[in-house]
Enzyme design. Structure first.
Site, PDB file in Angstrom:
ATOM      1  N   GLY A 218     -21.621  12.246 -19.544  1.00 26.36           N
ATOM      2  CA  GLY A 218     -20.457  12.479 -20.622  1.00 26.36           C
ATOM      3  C   GLY A 218     -20.508  12.821 -21.925  1.00 26.36           C
ATOM      4  CG  LEU A 244     -18.384  14.581 -16.701  1.00 29.00           C
ATOM      5  CD1 LEU A 244     -18.201  15.816 -16.870  1.00 29.00           C
ATOM      6  CD2 LEU A 244     -18.004  13.504 -17.932  1.00 29.00           C
ATOM      7  CG  ASP A 245     -22.309  15.453 -17.351  1.00 26.18           C
ATOM      8  OD1 ASP A 245     -21.908  14.796 -18.454  1.00 26.18           O
ATOM      9  OD2 ASP A 245     -22.070  16.809 -17.424  1.00 26.18           O
ATOM     10  CD  GLU A 246     -22.323  10.818 -11.302  1.00 29.10           C
ATOM     11  OE1 GLU A 246     -21.911   9.905 -11.967  1.00 29.10           O
ATOM     12  OE2 GLU A 246     -22.396  10.473  -9.955  1.00 29.10           O
TER      13      GLU A 246
END
Ligand SMILES: Nc1nc2c(c(=O)[nH]1)N[C@@H](CN(C=O)c1ccc(C(=O)N[C@@H](CCC(=O)O)C(=O)O)cc1)CN2
Length: 301
Positions: A218, A244-246
């Protein structure tokens, strides 16, 4: 001679390398580079290949020299060559055979916000023929990259998000990206992309996250890292998904820090890691060295 990258993904079973390389030899194709991987730890005990899971898939990349008189159109027309998958798996559905020119020169569109070090890195690496790709456009939600793009003669489109709904802004960004693109790179782009945007995107999207994921997913990872007192900071390049960001991680790196570093010094130290990690990831993608293996990636050297 005309060189090609040939990529094969299919359910794993004995004999695949021989089958594929025999198909090359039958066509007078000389193998210059070859990589393959199968996640043996995850193979089901029954031995029956199970495709689409994180294991049980066969990944293969070769650079081959084709006879001078064989053109890419000949490859496309060579149904038997593209029917490799039928020979590999006795099923059209379970395998992918991809052929791309070598060296490759993918069309890259960079999305940016205010921070410029990753935008500069992408342009610099492309302009010096290190990226195996060409930055054809920069699309930003803040008007700060014009002089940089003008200097390199790169199209620059500003799509401010103020006064627009998320849907309106994303529609405008998709229009600015266009369809004549092979990969989109989020170079510290600070808008979270909706699932709808990702569904409509014309190609894969790679993001550089300024932390060593899965730590500090995040916003504001450097501030949170400083508050946590970490002794290493890092950067992660990954494919973008709705989570998000995964998305599947492509490349990562770290640098040591200590109690003397202020948050701003973490930001400066981290910038060098971000730009190098993003470069290595985008280069690997452009060279066809990355394979998706479930939620993970296989990245050949
Ligand atoms: N669907 C995805 N979109 C984006 C991803 C992703 O992995 N999946 N990565 C981000 C980049 N990023 C971290 O690397 C990131 C960017 C933005 C935020 C955030 O909280 N943004 C706020 C407002 C930001 C602003 O416009 O000032 C928001 O959009 O609500 C967190 C992480 C890029 N997109």
């Amino acid at each position: 001679m005309a060189q090609r990258i040939v990529r094969v993904t299919c359910p794993d079973r004995p004999g695949l390398v021989g089958t594929i390389t025999t198909a090359f030899a039958d066509r007078g194709m000389n193998i210059l580079q070859l990589d393959q991987f199968t996640d043996a730890d995850a193979l089901p005990q029954t031995g029956a290949p199970v495709h689409g899971t994180s294991g049980g898939s066969f990944f293969f990349r070769a650079v081959v020299d084709s006879p001078a008189d064989r053109t890419p159109d000949d490859d496309a027309a060579d149904a038997e060559f593209h029917r490799l998958r039928e020979r590999l798996t006795n099923s059209v559905d379970d395998s992918i055979v991809e052929v791309q020119p070598y060296p490759s020169k993918l069309r890259v569109v960079v999305l940016a916000s205010k921070t410029d070090h990753c935008v500069v890195e992408m342009i610099r690496r492309a302009q010096t023929d290190q990226l195996s790709g060409e930055v054809v456009k920069v699309v930003a939600n803040h008007d700060v990259h014009g002089p940089l793009c003008d200097f390199y003669g790169i199209e620059h489109v500003v799509v401010p998000n103020a006064d627009l709904t998320k849907e309106e802004h994303e529609a405008a960004v998709l229009e600015a990206i266009g369809t004549d693109v092979d990969v989109v790179v989020l170079a510290r782009y600070m808008r979270i992309l909706s699932d709808d945007f990702l569904q409509k995107a014309p190609c894969p999207i790679i993001n550089i996250h300024h932390s060593f994921l899965p730590s500090f997913i995040g916003a504001n990872p450097y501030q949170r890292a400083h508050d946590r007192g970490v002794k290493m900071i890092g950067a992660t390049a990954h494919y973008v998904t709705a989570d998000l960001d995964e998305g599947p991680i492509i490349e990562q790196d770290v640098v040591r820090v200590d109690h003397r570093h202020t948050k701003d010094e973490l930001v400066k130290s981290g910038a060098d890691v971000e730009r190098n990690v993003l470069y290595r990831a985008v280069k690997a993608h452009c060279e066809g060295r990355i394979f998706l293996d479930g939620d993970r990636t296989v990245v050949f050297g």
